[in-house]
Motif scaffolding. Structure first.
Motif, mmCIF file in Angstrom:
data_model
loop_
_atom_site.group_PDB
_atom_site.id
_atom_site.type_symbol
_atom_site.label_atom_id
_atom_site.label_comp_id
_atom_site.label_asym_id
_atom_site.label_seq_id
_atom_site.Cartn_x
_atom_site.Cartn_y
_atom_site.Cartn_z
ATOM 1 N N TYR A 169 0.795 -1.230 0.000
ATOM 2 C CA TYR A 169 0.000 0.000 0.000
ATOM 3 C C TYR A 169 0.830 1.285 0.000
ATOM 4 O O TYR A 169 0.313 2.351 -0.351
ATOM 5 N N MET A 170 2.095 1.231 0.382
ATOM 6 C CA MET A 170 2.918 2.444 0.399
ATOM 7 C C MET A 170 3.430 2.813 -1.000
ATOM 8 O O MET A 170 3.927 3.915 -1.213
ATOM 9 N N LYS A 171 3.297 1.900 -1.933
ATOM 10 C CA LYS A 171 3.709 2.180 -3.308
ATOM 11 C C LYS A 171 2.608 2.936 -4.034
ATOM 12 O O LYS A 171 1.467 2.485 -4.095
ATOM 13 N N LEU A 172 2.955 4.081 -4.590
ATOM 14 C CA LEU A 172 1.965 4.878 -5.310
ATOM 15 C C LEU A 172 1.542 4.174 -6.598
ATOM 16 O O LEU A 172 2.368 3.545 -7.261
ATOM 17 N N PRO A 173 0.261 4.269 -6.960
ATOM 18 C CA PRO A 173 -0.190 3.661 -8.223
ATOM 19 C C PRO A 173 0.337 4.463 -9.409
ATOM 20 O O PRO A 173 0.774 5.614 -9.255
#
Length: 275
Positions: A252-256
């Motif tokens: 979830y910490m990785k930006l889309p």
């Protein structure tokens, strides 16, 4: 929505969420950030920059308590709606809206309150046995589709496009809706939704507009909470928010990708009233 308008919408939603929090804190209700709002709190310390809604969750018991007391506790600036209060409301969760404002989704075709809103979801037990879950999900999906049809909610319309497959798929439910009362179908949905709440189950699910079981987390994740920063205030979040978010979003910490950084709702009208 352009970025300036979106930010104004977010700030109104923040105002509404603070009012919900006030009522919950004063009445012993655990109300926590969920979905994109929980993700925003942890990753951005506030709204996800492109998010156009604010989501709050409660156990079923707290949700029912909130529905009972909120109408008498809310400031006159706000209103509580759900499908038992408003004839055209199509979803199995509640919304708290700011009076005098408008945030109109393309799918809405009823005459109900369309103010800027915050969603409030109940979490119900998800059956442990796969066959029970399949039956449970099938019934809730059918009931929900009939209610949406009764409310003229155009699930096949989004961002100025018509999904022909969805339109055709919904034809049987629109026909059934002609011959039944919304109240009776809502009653069936609500009885089925809580069918497994009297027994301890491994998972619970967020009872909202998404496909049954889309948001399913271990039940223990919504039993303990901490306060965390969100914009200029704090809200409750699950103590095990990391596991909760990984369950829902993965890394979830990785930006889309930038192509996916867009509003979820297809909004066709925004009005801030006297703002």
């Amino acid at each position: 929505m352009d970025d300036k308008t979106l930010r104004r919408v977010q700030l109104v939603q923040l105002e509404i969420a603070k009012e919900i929090k006030r009522i919950c804190d004063e009445n012993g209700i655990n109300c926590f950030l969920t979905d994109g709002s929980l993700l925003g709190a942890i990753r951005h310390k506030g709204f996800i920059p492109w998010d156009d809604d604010l989501d709050m969750g409660m156990s079923r018991a707290d949700y029912e308590k909130f529905l009972r007391i909120a109408p008498g506790k809310l400031s006159p600036k706000y209103s509580l709606v759900d499908w038992n209060i408003e004839k055209g409301f199509p979803h199995p969760m509640a919304k708290v809206l700011k009076n005098g404002t408008v945030l109109l989704e393309e799918s809405r075709n009823d005459d109900g309150h369309k103010g800027i809103w915050v969603d409030v979801f109940a979490f119900d037990n998800y059956p442990d046995r796969p066959e029970d879950a399949a039956r449970h999900g099938r019934k809730l999906t059918i009931y929900k589709a009939i209610i949406r049809a009764k409310c003229k909610y155009a699930t096949w319309r989004s961002h100025n496009k018509t999904d022909i497959k969805k339109y055709i798929k919904n034809i049987p439910f629109r026909v059934i809706a002609l011959f039944c009362k919304k109240e009776s179908v809502v009653s069936k949905f609500e009885k089925e939704a809580v069918r497994f709440n009297n027994t301890k189950t491994k998972y619970c699910f967020e009872n909202g507009p998404l496909k049954y079981g889309t948001i399913k987390v271990p039940s223990e994740y919504i039993e303990s909470f901490i306060e965390t920063e969100f914009e200029d205030t704090t809200f409750k979040v699950p103590l095990r928010y990391d596991e909760y978010l990984r369950c829902e979003y993965g890394d979830y910490m990785k930006l889309p990708p930038e192509s996916q950084r867009k509003n979820v709702h297809s909004i066709v009208k925004v009005d801030f009233g006297d703002e």
